[in-house]
Every structure is written in C-alpha cells, then in structure tokens.
Design a protein around this motif. Sequence first.
Motif, PDB file in Angstrom:
ATOM      1  N   TYR A  98       0.817  -1.205   0.000  1.00  0.00           N
ATOM      2  CA  TYR A  98       0.000   0.000   0.000  1.00  0.00           C
ATOM      3  C   TYR A  98       0.856   1.262   0.000  1.00  0.00           C
ATOM      4  N   LYS A 102      -2.646  11.322  -0.193  1.00  0.00           N
ATOM      5  CA  LYS A 102      -3.867  12.127  -0.137  1.00  0.00           C
ATOM      6  C   LYS A 102      -4.776  11.641   0.981  1.00  0.00           C
ATOM      7  N   GLN A 104      -5.193   8.781   2.411  1.00  0.00           N
ATOM      8  CA  GLN A 104      -5.841   7.477   2.406  1.00  0.00           C
ATOM      9  C   GLN A 104      -4.879   6.420   1.877  1.00  0.00           C
ATOM     10  N   HIS A 106      -3.869   3.316  -0.503  1.00  0.00           N
ATOM     11  CA  HIS A 106      -4.156   2.830  -1.845  1.00  0.00           C
ATOM     12  C   HIS A 106      -3.370   1.545  -2.049  1.00  0.00           C
ATOM     13  N   LYS A 117      -6.881  -0.050 -15.419  1.00  0.00           N
ATOM     14  CA  LYS A 117      -7.949   0.628 -14.693  1.00  0.00           C
ATOM     15  C   LYS A 117      -7.416   1.876 -13.991  1.00  0.00           C
ATOM     16  N   LYS A 118      -8.204   2.911 -13.994  1.00  0.00           N
ATOM     17  CA  LYS A 118      -7.830   4.109 -13.261  1.00  0.00           C
ATOM     18  C   LYS A 118      -8.040   3.853 -11.772  1.00  0.00           C
ATOM     19  N   SER A 119      -7.015   4.125 -10.983  1.00  0.00           N
ATOM     20  CA  SER A 119      -7.113   3.928  -9.548  1.00  0.00           C
ATOM     21  C   SER A 119      -7.219   5.277  -8.853  1.00  0.00           C
ATOM     22  N   SER A 120      -7.454   5.226  -7.556  1.00  0.00           N
ATOM     23  CA  SER A 120      -7.524   6.465  -6.781  1.00  0.00           C
ATOM     24  C   SER A 120      -6.134   7.024  -6.507  1.00  0.00           C
ATOM     25  N   LEU A 121      -5.097   6.234  -6.792  1.00  0.00           N
ATOM     26  CA  LEU A 121      -3.739   6.651  -6.467  1.00  0.00           C
ATOM     27  C   LEU A 121      -3.185   7.644  -7.481  1.00  0.00           C
ATOM     28  N   SER A 123      -3.681   9.885 -11.360  1.00  0.00           N
ATOM     29  CA  SER A 123      -4.714  10.593 -12.116  1.00  0.00           C
ATOM     30  C   SER A 123      -5.163   9.827 -13.352  1.00  0.00           C
ATOM     31  N   GLN A 124      -4.360   8.870 -13.807  1.00  0.00           N
ATOM     32  CA  GLN A 124      -4.734   8.037 -14.939  1.00  0.00           C
ATOM     33  C   GLN A 124      -4.173   6.638 -14.745  1.00  0.00           C
ATOM     34  N   SER A 125      -4.625   5.681 -15.530  1.00  0.00           N
ATOM     35  CA  SER A 125      -4.182   4.305 -15.357  1.00  0.00           C
ATOM     36  C   SER A 125      -2.708   4.179 -15.726  1.00  0.00           C
TER      37      SER A 125
END
Length: 474
Positions: A98, A102, A104, A106, A117-121, A123-125
């Motif tokens: 992990y 920001k 949290q 990830h 896939k785009k993750s929350s970590l 800005s793009q995949s």
Amino acid sequence: MATAVVLGGGVSGLAAAYYLQRQVSRFSKIILLEASHRLGGWVSTTRFPDGAIYEHGPHSLRATGKPGQHTLTLLHELGLESEILPVTQTHHGAQNRYIFYKNQLHCLPTSFSSIFKKSSLLSQSLVWSLIRDLVSKRAPTDDDETVHSFISRRLGTEVADVLMSSMCRGIFAGDVHKLSVRACFPDLYQLEQNHRSLVLGSLFGGKSPANTCPLVKKSRQEKWALYSLKQGLEQLTETLTQVLHQNPKCELRLQSPCTGLQLDSGKATVQTENDCIKADHVFSTIFAQYLSPLLSDSHKDLKQPLAQISGANIIVVHLEFDGQVLPHQGFGHLVPHIEHTYFLGVIYDSSVFPSQDCQSSTSTRLTVMMGGSWFDQLLDVCPEMSEESLTDLALKFVSEQLGISAPLRRSQVKLQKNCIPHYQLGHKDRLSQMQNYIASYQLPLSLLGSSYKGPSVNDCILNSRLVVDSFVSP
C-alpha cells in the motif's frame, strides 16, 4: 603465514570470512575485527520469551533474482532449510502493498488487468505510463541522472513523485531527487541501455543463469516471494558466527575497532587499541565514511571519495497491540515525500509472519520507520529524541493512517545511525575512481559492504562472495 583481516562483523564481514575460510590454501589466518560487543551489524533481532520477534534491521529477504538465489544457496550450505518461513507470491504478505497518499491508503496493482484501470492513487491508469515508455527514446547521453529524472522521463512525473518516491524511501530511506539511478537501480538503467524501453527489456531481456541448488529449486517450484527465519534474520548471522568459531584459522574479535590502517604495495598494517596486525590483505566492510579517516593522508585520492558516500539515520519504532487490529492484510505501506517528509512507512509484521507473534495471546506487531533523508525534520519535531516522544509520534501516525486505537502492549525504539547508504549522483564514478586507485598502487585492500554495490542483505552476501572469489582465483 598469510593473514587476512576483515574489518566489520556485519553480514558482509561474516560472509567474507565464511567464504575466505573455505579457501584451503590462500590464507592460514583470518582475523575479523568488530568494534561493537556483538556480531551481525544491522541484522538484529529481539526475541521475547512469549515468542514475539522484533526485527530492528532487515525484516525479510527476497527469494528471487541472482542475489536472492545466492543467499538461498548459502542457507542450504549452512543447513538452515528447515528454519525458513516462506511467503509465496500469492500470499497477501507479498501481494498487497500500500501507499498512503492524499490521506488514504491505496493498494498497488496486483494483476495485469489492474494496470488498465484508473485507480484512486494516480490521475490516470498505469497503461499510459507504459505507453510513454514504449515510445520514449534512450537518454541522449550516458551521464548519470537521478532516479526522479529517469522515471519522470520514461514513465511520467506523477509515477516518479508517488510510486518511485515511496520505493526509494522504503529501500534507501532516501530522496528520489538525489539518488543515482545507475547506482540504486542498475537493472532499470541497463534495460534502457540494452532495449531502449523498460517494458521491452522486461519482456525480452535475458534470464539469469539457472541455479542448481536444491533450495533454490524448491523456492521456484513453490513460488516464494520473500522469507524470514523462525528465530528472526539474526539466526543467519548467528549461524555464520558458529561456523567461523569452529574453524581454528578464524579469530573473531569483539569490541576491537580498527584505529588506523597503513596500506603499502602488497602489505597492510592494521592498528587496534591493543594490537598492531601485519596483514597480507584487508577486506573492509565498514561504512565508507568510517573507513576514510583510518587511512593516512598519503591516500587522499582514496579517502576523499570514501568520505563522500553518505548514509541514512532511521528511527525504528516497534508497536505491539492487543488483538488483531490491522484494517488491511499485506506487507505494509509507504508514504511518498509529497505526502509527508520524515514519516517513511509501516511494515505489517503480523500480517507477513504471523508465526513470529506472541504465542500466548493474540496481538498485532507493526514496525514504523521515520527519518532517513529527512532526519533533521524529525529532530525539529522531537529534539529530545526520547523513547516516549518517538513512540507517541509513531502511535499518532498509526492512528491517523490505519485507524488503530487499541491498547499498546509493548514497544521498542531503535536509532539506526548510517544504516543505509545513499548512492547519490556520481556514485559509480566514485567507485571506479577508488578501484582504479587501489589497482594502480597495488594496495592490499578490498571494499565490501553496503556502501558500494547494494544495501540489501542479499546484495552484501553476493558481493562478498564475488570479491573473495575474484581475489583468490589464480
């Protein structure tokens, strides 16, 4: 009678002495000098009567790659196969890693499909970063560059700021903007040099030679990712020590620091507080900055580059809580520099090696790491550096990042000074300068240890083997 002196009793020094004592004819006497009261160096384990284990240095060893396979071969030679605690590639302790960013946690991609896939970590995949690498050219020059510059150029600034920054802090406790890519990640550098692309190099690069050791074969068949030993990693250095004690030509001296080193062509004089040793060759495994002042001013062209190799100071805080309190199972989490400076990350010890937990009741062990390149910022927050204040600070971060508020069963704090070297820009050139100087003047000196060609236990053991083998070869 030919005498070899090994400076330093960490894993590099013990490995060097181990490989030297296996040579039947070159040296009839091997003297290992260790400044402290114990052998093992940064490999250090606390074992509690209830079965809990705290690792103050390395927490696990990688089972893959040439260095990893070599260490497994050593464990096989030492008869430690039955003591290994393997973690397979599909185990959450190896698979789930992990990053806290920001505010949290990830989870890093764990499958091929997840890179699309785009993750929350980010800005793009990640696939866009890989496409960028595929269409990028080689560097226009072979000059050294920082890890941040290299990764930004090939995969994008965001990957460098978040992913690579976290990795550098986890491996080196160092600043991605200052570390040398050629020295810290030579495999990545060579992928670009040989294949133009990191992706193409990873797909089509050559494989390392097959290792025939039975333990290496077992690790491949069972797909080990990493491992520890039942009594902690210090079990490895303790076993090496036992082997050396049993060999009459080996002499291990504790609390016997080298206070001066005179090097001439073909001969060396090693000064200690109580002795003056005439040696045919010296294998130095001590930190480069500690070796530099031991040399006479006549070797200033060797002293200077040694003194330029810096190291990291790290605060290691062990926290053990009542009950099972981890919200996620995995190896741990790291924190990139743009999220926080002196807080580096947390290892989820109980998730990776639950058999090393307290055996009488359920508990959760964590290891918090702080400092590194940002040790001065940590000093600003905790100027007294007391165990109580550092524990409270670690608890604060664990509460904020993992939501843990359970009762603290026990804790330990360790200051590890200069425990990880920082290979900054020009490191490779400094190594070449030192090796050329030693060769030109035919000095009876070999440079080993983490200061030069890799900080991990695997790196140190392999480099000790390679140096000893090259030295004793006819």
